[in-house]
Design an enzyme around this catalytic site. Structure first.
Site, mmCIF file in Angstrom:
data_model
loop_
_atom_site.group_PDB
_atom_site.id
_atom_site.type_symbol
_atom_site.label_atom_id
_atom_site.label_comp_id
_atom_site.label_asym_id
_atom_site.label_seq_id
_atom_site.Cartn_x
_atom_site.Cartn_y
_atom_site.Cartn_z
ATOM 1 N N THR A 125 19.189 -16.077 64.570
ATOM 2 C CA THR A 125 18.576 -17.400 64.541
ATOM 3 C C THR A 125 19.643 -18.442 64.273
ATOM 4 O O THR A 125 20.499 -18.247 63.408
ATOM 5 C CB THR A 125 17.477 -17.517 63.466
ATOM 6 O OG1 THR A 125 17.102 -18.902 63.319
ATOM 7 C CG2 THR A 125 17.928 -16.992 62.122
ATOM 8 N N ASP A 127 19.012 -21.122 62.911
ATOM 9 C CA ASP A 127 18.605 -21.799 61.679
ATOM 10 C C ASP A 127 19.242 -21.195 60.429
ATOM 11 O O ASP A 127 19.272 -21.840 59.383
ATOM 12 C CB ASP A 127 17.082 -21.749 61.525
ATOM 13 C CG ASP A 127 16.358 -22.388 62.692
ATOM 14 O OD1 ASP A 127 16.963 -23.248 63.357
ATOM 15 O OD2 ASP A 127 15.194 -22.028 62.942
ATOM 16 N N ARG A 162 26.860 -49.982 64.648
ATOM 17 C CA ARG A 162 25.517 -49.457 64.442
ATOM 18 C C ARG A 162 25.555 -48.250 63.504
ATOM 19 O O ARG A 162 26.585 -47.603 63.353
ATOM 20 C CB ARG A 162 24.895 -49.022 65.773
ATOM 21 C CG ARG A 162 24.621 -50.158 66.736
ATOM 22 C CD ARG A 162 24.027 -49.626 68.018
ATOM 23 N NE ARG A 162 23.734 -50.694 68.968
ATOM 24 C CZ ARG A 162 23.263 -50.483 70.192
ATOM 25 N NH1 ARG A 162 23.039 -49.243 70.612
ATOM 26 N NH2 ARG A 162 23.020 -51.502 70.991
ATOM 27 N N MET A 169 18.501 -29.134 64.753
ATOM 28 C CA MET A 169 17.462 -28.119 64.586
ATOM 29 C C MET A 169 17.615 -27.433 63.228
ATOM 30 O O MET A 169 18.549 -27.707 62.481
ATOM 31 C CB MET A 169 17.535 -27.117 65.730
ATOM 32 C CG MET A 169 17.249 -27.730 67.094
ATOM 33 S SD MET A 169 17.310 -26.539 68.442
ATOM 34 C CE MET A 169 15.820 -25.601 68.110
ATOM 35 N N GLY A 170 16.687 -26.546 62.927
ATOM 36 C CA GLY A 170 16.730 -25.854 61.652
ATOM 37 C C GLY A 170 15.362 -25.622 61.049
ATOM 38 O O GLY A 170 15.211 -24.884 60.083
#
Length: 214
Positions: A125, A127, A162, A169-170
């Site tokens: 994964t 993540d 700016r 993701m995660g």
């Protein structure tokens, strides 16, 4: 012994490398036979297989994705799913499964093990949210790509004066955010495990505007 192999969930770098290593090691050192299940848990649910021998894994090391395909099929959410898998494994004379996947895939593997299916889980994964392992494969690549994106955005933020927000993701884990944020020099890093005060975050953003610093 006959061993089944499947890949579940999202794809990431390293899946084919794991499949290749499992097959080559199992055949060369233990004399095992292997069968590949297509599209994650759908494969054993529907007895959908493909040949998985030395010839099948030759040349796949540098290839992305997975030669077995993947899906988010969850047999625990299907009536009689566990029994169907057990019956199909028996019909195919498969003694054990190697499940390559993340939180959902390995969660199913754990439940199947509790129901008597012999399963080995390989943590995959981006993540990095699985216990009992320092790093899951796929995580390092995700961090490097996110860090490169942050590096490139520094000049854009500075040129246009700016403040830019990068969302990575995660899911419920902040590993990618904190690793890429630190490596990329982010001014503020917000992760789901840590509560934050939005007013304080806004104050930090305003201070960056005042100093014209990106």
């Amino acid at each position: 012994m006959r061993v089944g192999v499947l890949t579940g969930g999202g794809d990431c770098p390293g899946l084919n490398a794991v499949i290749r290593a499992v097959v080559r090691k199992g055949v060369a050192e233990y004399g095992y036979d292997f069968v590949g299940f297509r599209d994650g848990w759908r494969g054993p649910l529907e007895a959908d297989t493909q040949a998985l021998d030395i010839q099948a894994v030759r040349g796949i090391l540098p290839r992305g994705g997975t030669i077995l395909g993947s899906s988010r099929t969850n047999p625990m959410k299907i009536d009689g799913g566990v029994e169907r898998i057990r019956e199909n494994l028996a019909k195919l004379e498969v003694d054990a499964l190697v499940a390559i996947g993340g939180e959902d895939t390995l969660g199913v593997a754990t439940r199947l093990y509790e129901h008597g299916v012999q399963v080995i889980g390989v943590p995959k994964t981006i993540d990095n949210d699985l216990g009992a392992t320092d790093y899951t494969f796929g995580f390092d690549t995700a961090v490097n790509i996110a860090t490169e994106a942050i590096d490139r955005l520094h000049t854009t933020a500075e040129s246009h004066r700016r403040v830019l927000i990068v969302e990575v993701m995660g899911r419920h884990a902040g590993w990618i955010a904190i690793h890429s944020g630190m490596a990329g020099g982010a001014n503020v890093i917000l992760i789901p495990e840590q509560q934050f005060d939005i007013e304080q975050v806004c104050a930090w953003v305003e201070s960056r505007f005042r100093t014209n610093y990106a």
